[in-house]
Design a protein around this motif. Structure first.
Motif, PDB file in Angstrom:
ATOM      1  N   SER A 103      53.466 120.986 130.565  1.00 35.67           N
ATOM      2  CA  SER A 103      52.451 121.987 130.241  1.00 35.67           C
ATOM      3  C   SER A 103      51.195 121.736 131.070  1.00 35.67           C
ATOM      4  O   SER A 103      50.597 120.660 130.992  1.00 35.67           O
ATOM      5  CB  SER A 103      52.103 121.915 128.747  1.00 35.67           C
ATOM      6  N   ALA A 104      50.788 122.745 131.843  1.00 38.35           N
ATOM      7  CA  ALA A 104      49.570 122.627 132.639  1.00 38.35           C
ATOM      8  C   ALA A 104      48.351 122.461 131.745  1.00 38.35           C
ATOM      9  O   ALA A 104      47.421 121.716 132.075  1.00 38.35           O
ATOM     10  CB  ALA A 104      49.407 123.858 133.528  1.00 38.35           C
ATOM     11  N   ALA A 105      48.356 123.137 130.588  1.00 33.90           N
ATOM     12  CA  ALA A 105      47.225 123.039 129.673  1.00 33.90           C
ATOM     13  C   ALA A 105      47.114 121.640 129.075  1.00 33.90           C
ATOM     14  O   ALA A 105      46.019 121.068 128.970  1.00 33.90           O
ATOM     15  CB  ALA A 105      47.353 124.086 128.565  1.00 33.90           C
ATOM     16  N   VAL A 106      48.258 121.083 128.675  1.00 35.90           N
ATOM     17  CA  VAL A 106      48.259 119.728 128.117  1.00 35.90           C
ATOM     18  C   VAL A 106      47.827 118.720 129.177  1.00 35.90           C
ATOM     19  O   VAL A 106      47.026 117.810 128.908  1.00 35.90           O
ATOM     20  CB  VAL A 106      49.653 119.375 127.562  1.00 35.90           C
ATOM     21  N   LEU A 107      48.351 118.868 130.395  1.00 37.09           N
ATOM     22  CA  LEU A 107      47.978 117.959 131.478  1.00 37.09           C
ATOM     23  C   LEU A 107      46.480 118.012 131.744  1.00 37.09           C
ATOM     24  O   LEU A 107      45.832 116.974 131.913  1.00 37.09           O
ATOM     25  CB  LEU A 107      48.753 118.293 132.743  1.00 37.09           C
ATOM     26  N   ALA A 108      45.906 119.205 131.775  1.00 37.35           N
ATOM     27  CA  ALA A 108      44.472 119.345 132.023  1.00 37.35           C
ATOM     28  C   ALA A 108      43.658 118.686 130.917  1.00 37.35           C
ATOM     29  O   ALA A 108      42.658 118.010 131.176  1.00 37.35           O
ATOM     30  CB  ALA A 108      44.102 120.816 132.145  1.00 37.35           C
ATOM     31  N   GLU A 109      44.097 118.868 129.669  1.00 36.16           N
ATOM     32  CA  GLU A 109      43.379 118.262 128.550  1.00 36.16           C
ATOM     33  C   GLU A 109      43.456 116.738 128.602  1.00 36.16           C
ATOM     34  O   GLU A 109      42.450 116.038 128.414  1.00 36.16           O
ATOM     35  CB  GLU A 109      43.951 118.772 127.232  1.00 36.16           C
ATOM     36  N   LEU A 110      44.648 116.213 128.858  1.00 34.18           N
ATOM     37  CA  LEU A 110      44.820 114.763 128.962  1.00 34.18           C
ATOM     38  C   LEU A 110      44.002 114.198 130.118  1.00 34.18           C
ATOM     39  O   LEU A 110      43.423 113.108 130.023  1.00 34.18           O
ATOM     40  CB  LEU A 110      46.295 114.416 129.141  1.00 34.18           C
ATOM     41  N   VAL A 132      45.327 103.892 126.672  1.00 33.02           N
ATOM     42  CA  VAL A 132      46.735 103.645 127.025  1.00 33.02           C
ATOM     43  C   VAL A 132      47.636 104.726 126.438  1.00 33.02           C
ATOM     44  O   VAL A 132      48.628 105.137 127.064  1.00 33.02           O
ATOM     45  CB  VAL A 132      47.185 102.233 126.584  1.00 33.02           C
ATOM     46  N   GLN A 133      47.292 105.248 125.255  1.00 35.29           N
ATOM     47  CA  GLN A 133      48.089 106.321 124.672  1.00 35.29           C
ATOM     48  C   GLN A 133      47.956 107.602 125.496  1.00 35.29           C
ATOM     49  O   GLN A 133      48.954 108.274 125.786  1.00 35.29           O
ATOM     50  CB  GLN A 133      47.650 106.583 123.229  1.00 35.29           C
ATOM     51  N   VAL A 134      46.726 107.927 125.897  1.00 32.17           N
ATOM     52  CA  VAL A 134      46.503 109.112 126.724  1.00 32.17           C
ATOM     53  C   VAL A 134      47.154 108.940 128.084  1.00 32.17           C
ATOM     54  O   VAL A 134      47.773 109.869 128.617  1.00 32.17           O
ATOM     55  CB  VAL A 134      44.988 109.392 126.877  1.00 32.17           C
ATOM     56  N   TYR A 135      47.052 107.738 128.656  1.00 31.45           N
ATOM     57  CA  TYR A 135      47.638 107.482 129.974  1.00 31.45           C
ATOM     58  C   TYR A 135      49.151 107.701 129.946  1.00 31.45           C
ATOM     59  O   TYR A 135      49.721 108.289 130.871  1.00 31.45           O
ATOM     60  CB  TYR A 135      47.321 106.057 130.427  1.00 31.45           C
ATOM     61  N   ARG A 136      49.819 107.224 128.899  1.00 33.23           N
ATOM     62  CA  ARG A 136      51.278 107.384 128.822  1.00 33.23           C
ATOM     63  C   ARG A 136      51.669 108.856 128.732  1.00 33.23           C
ATOM     64  O   ARG A 136      52.617 109.294 129.393  1.00 33.23           O
ATOM     65  CB  ARG A 136      51.820 106.617 127.611  1.00 33.23           C
ATOM     66  N   ARG A 137      50.954 109.609 127.930  1.00 30.06           N
ATOM     67  CA  ARG A 137      51.252 111.040 127.826  1.00 30.06           C
ATOM     68  C   ARG A 137      50.953 111.761 129.149  1.00 30.06           C
ATOM     69  O   ARG A 137      51.702 112.652 129.564  1.00 30.06           O
ATOM     70  CB  ARG A 137      50.443 111.669 126.686  1.00 30.06           C
ATOM     71  N   PHE A 138      49.876 111.371 129.806  1.00 33.54           N
ATOM     72  CA  PHE A 138      49.526 111.908 131.122  1.00 33.54           C
ATOM     73  C   PHE A 138      50.642 111.614 132.118  1.00 33.54           C
ATOM     74  O   PHE A 138      51.097 112.496 132.854  1.00 33.54           O
ATOM     75  CB  PHE A 138      48.216 111.266 131.575  1.00 33.54           C
ATOM     76  N   ARG A 139      51.105 110.381 132.137  1.00 35.48           N
ATOM     77  CA  ARG A 139      52.162 109.992 133.075  1.00 35.48           C
ATOM     78  C   ARG A 139      53.457 110.729 132.770  1.00 35.48           C
ATOM     79  O   ARG A 139      54.199 111.122 133.683  1.00 35.48           O
ATOM     80  CB  ARG A 139      52.363 108.471 132.992  1.00 35.48           C
ATOM     81  N   GLN A 140      53.748 110.961 131.493  1.00 37.23           N
ATOM     82  CA  GLN A 140      54.948 111.708 131.120  1.00 37.23           C
ATOM     83  C   GLN A 140      54.896 113.129 131.664  1.00 37.23           C
ATOM     84  O   GLN A 140      55.908 113.648 132.149  1.00 37.23           O
ATOM     85  CB  GLN A 140      55.099 111.739 129.598  1.00 37.23           C
ATOM     86  N   GLY A 200      42.540 125.748 136.565  1.00 46.01           N
ATOM     87  CA  GLY A 200      42.022 127.024 136.104  1.00 46.01           C
ATOM     88  C   GLY A 200      40.692 126.940 135.394  1.00 46.01           C
ATOM     89  O   GLY A 200      39.776 126.228 135.798  1.00 46.01           O
ATOM     90  N   ALA A 201      40.599 127.705 134.295  1.00 42.62           N
ATOM     91  CA  ALA A 201      39.350 127.784 133.543  1.00 42.62           C
ATOM     92  C   ALA A 201      38.982 126.428 132.960  1.00 42.62           C
ATOM     93  O   ALA A 201      37.805 126.097 132.840  1.00 42.62           O
ATOM     94  CB  ALA A 201      39.480 128.810 132.420  1.00 42.62           C
ATOM     95  N   PHE A 202      40.012 125.643 132.610  1.00 38.38           N
ATOM     96  CA  PHE A 202      39.720 124.330 132.031  1.00 38.38           C
ATOM     97  C   PHE A 202      38.987 123.456 133.010  1.00 38.38           C
ATOM     98  O   PHE A 202      38.158 122.640 132.642  1.00 38.38           O
ATOM     99  CB  PHE A 202      41.024 123.642 131.589  1.00 38.38           C
TER     100      PHE A 202
END
Length: 225
Positions: A68-75, A154-162, A210-212
């Motif tokens: 998800s581009a939106a999730v990636l941008a938020e992370l 570390v939790q955000v980094y793992r989700r970002f890397r995923q 994008g807007a984010f």
């Protein structure tokens, strides 16, 4: 019964392209992979779902999160905030010992990235890069004296890397990565807090879309004031 080895291995597989985005994670198959009970696998998957690395829904079971581009941008935005604040605190509190650790972590990462840049097939270097890149960014914030910030990072980094587990394997970004990591290290070692925040932002900005992106940039400016 919880098995930390199975949990750790699944966690690693989930962020290093061993499963596809959206793939169903079947306890029956995984129990055969690990030679354990289905309940042991489910316990590990439930724990991983609390970290955001697995999606769970009643009747649908466990799945790998969709790309998800939106999730990636938020992370990415959260990483920028956490790493910026954590690194500034490390600059203020870390001293020579932290500077030495940061220099060593950068040396290791730079060596691997330069080898990837020169290689036609960097497949064998991918696991080394994953670990070295994480260690460099963890070292940046390692002297911040906040266990909560480090745990969140570390939790955000793992989700970002995923989210990037497929896209990043092309390594078409590696030449810029070499420059970015060096610039972050130099700014941090110079004790320039504003420049360090900016270099961390610049390093991750390609993942803000994008807007984010505009919204995140404004928040970044506000948080740095």
């Amino acid at each position: 019964m919880f098995d930390r080895d199975i949990y750790s291995d699944l966690q690693h597989r989930l962020i290093t392209n061993d499963f596809d985005h959206g793939e169903k994670l079947r306890a029956e198959q995984l129990k055969r992979d690990y030679g354990c009970s289905a309940s042991t696998v489910r316990e590990a998957l439930f724990r991983l779902s609390t970290e955001g690395l697995v999606d769970f829904q009643e009747q649908r079971g466990f799945r790998v999160p969709e790309k998800s581009a939106a999730v990636l941008a938020e992370l990415t935005h959260i990483r920028i905030l956490l790493e910026g604040e954590g690194t500034v605190l490390s600059i203020r509190q870390g001293g020579v010992a932290w500077e030495a650790r940061l220099t060593a972590a950068h040396h290791q990462l730079s060596h691997i990235e330069k080898r990837i840049h020169a290689s036609e097939d960097p497949t064998d270097l991918v696991p080394l890069w994953f670990q070295a890149e994480l260690e460099f960014h963890q070292t940046l914030i390692s002297a911040c004296d906040s266990a909560t910030l480090k745990a969140m990072h570390v939790q955000v980094y793992r989700r970002f890397r995923q989210q990037l587990m497929i896209a990043d394997r092309s390594f078409d970004f590696i030449s810029k990565n070499i420059q970015h990591h060096h610039a972050i290290m130099v700014a941090a070692l110079d004790g320039n807090e504003d420049l360090t925040r900016q270099k961390i932002h610049d390093h991750l900005a390609r993942h803000l879309g994008g807007a984010f992106s505009a919204q995140a940039a404004q928040r970044f400016k506000s948080s740095a004031m």
